[in-house]
Design a protein around this motif. Structure first.
Motif, short mmCIF file in Angstrom:
data_model
loop_
_atom_site.label_atom_id
_atom_site.label_comp_id
_atom_site.label_asym_id
_atom_site.label_seq_id
_atom_site.Cartn_x
_atom_site.Cartn_y
_atom_site.Cartn_z
N MET A 1 -3.32 -13.80 -11.56
CA MET A 1 -2.00 -14.34 -11.77
C MET A 1 -1.00 -13.68 -10.82
N HIS A 2 -1.06 -12.35 -10.74
CA HIS A 2 -0.18 -11.62 -9.83
C HIS A 2 -0.47 -12.01 -8.38
N ALA A 3 -1.73 -12.08 -8.03
CA ALA A 3 -2.11 -12.44 -6.66
C ALA A 3 -1.76 -13.90 -6.36
N ALA A 4 -1.90 -14.77 -7.36
CA ALA A 4 -1.58 -16.18 -7.17
C ALA A 4 -0.08 -16.39 -6.91
N TYR A 9 5.08 -11.43 -8.92
CA TYR A 9 5.22 -11.28 -10.36
C TYR A 9 5.07 -9.83 -10.79
N GLY A 10 6.04 -9.36 -11.55
CA GLY A 10 5.95 -8.05 -12.17
C GLY A 10 5.47 -8.21 -13.60
N SER A 11 5.49 -7.12 -14.36
CA SER A 11 4.95 -7.16 -15.72
C SER A 11 5.70 -8.13 -16.65
N PRO A 12 7.03 -8.27 -16.57
CA PRO A 12 7.68 -9.22 -17.47
C PRO A 12 7.23 -10.67 -17.26
N ARG A 13 7.09 -11.05 -16.01
CA ARG A 13 6.65 -12.42 -15.72
C ARG A 13 5.19 -12.63 -16.07
N VAL A 14 4.36 -11.64 -15.77
CA VAL A 14 2.94 -11.75 -16.11
C VAL A 14 2.80 -11.87 -17.62
N HIS A 15 3.54 -11.06 -18.36
CA HIS A 15 3.50 -11.12 -19.82
C HIS A 15 3.96 -12.49 -20.31
N ALA A 16 5.02 -13.03 -19.73
CA ALA A 16 5.54 -14.34 -20.15
C ALA A 16 4.52 -15.45 -19.89
N VAL A 17 3.86 -15.40 -18.76
CA VAL A 17 2.85 -16.42 -18.44
C VAL A 17 1.67 -16.31 -19.39
N LEU A 33 -1.71 -1.72 -17.73
CA LEU A 33 -2.82 -2.20 -16.92
C LEU A 33 -2.41 -2.42 -15.46
N MET A 34 -1.20 -2.93 -15.27
CA MET A 34 -0.73 -3.13 -13.90
C MET A 34 -0.51 -1.79 -13.20
N ILE A 39 -0.56 -2.13 -9.28
CA ILE A 39 0.02 -3.44 -8.96
C ILE A 39 1.50 -3.38 -9.30
N THR A 40 2.33 -3.79 -8.36
CA THR A 40 3.77 -3.86 -8.60
C THR A 40 4.30 -5.21 -8.15
N GLY A 41 5.35 -5.64 -8.80
CA GLY A 41 6.02 -6.86 -8.40
C GLY A 41 7.05 -6.57 -7.33
N VAL A 42 7.51 -7.62 -6.68
CA VAL A 42 8.52 -7.48 -5.64
C VAL A 42 9.88 -7.69 -6.28
N SER A 43 10.78 -6.73 -6.11
CA SER A 43 12.13 -6.86 -6.66
C SER A 43 12.95 -7.80 -5.78
N PRO A 44 13.71 -8.69 -6.41
CA PRO A 44 14.55 -9.58 -5.60
C PRO A 44 15.65 -8.79 -4.90
#
Length: 64
Positions: A1-4, A9-17, A33-34, A39-44
């Motif tokens: 999901m993160h790679a896709a 996607y950070g943890s909040p978005r991964v959790h929401a999905v 787990l992340m 694994i880290t998400g990209v901050s806007p």
């Protein structure tokens, strides 16, 4: 999901999905787990403006 998501996607978005897909998992578990998988998400970025800043086309240009 993160790679896709292209790594965005950070943890909040991964959790929401996961929640939307019906997977029962806690937000803190997703974070842990992340973190363990490094694994880290990209901050806007904030305040980055693109374009010409609202100037009219050709404004401020000297004629040749």
């Amino acid at each position: 999901m993160h790679a896709a998501s292209g790594g965005n996607y950070g943890s909040p978005r991964v959790h929401a999905v996961l929640k939307r897909e019906g997977v029962h998992v806690g937000r803190k578990r997703v974070e842990r787990l992340m973190r363990e998988a490094d694994i880290t998400g990209v901050s806007p970025r904030r305040g980055v403006r693109r374009g010409r800043g609202g100037r009219a086309r050709g404004a401020g240009r000297q004629p040749p």
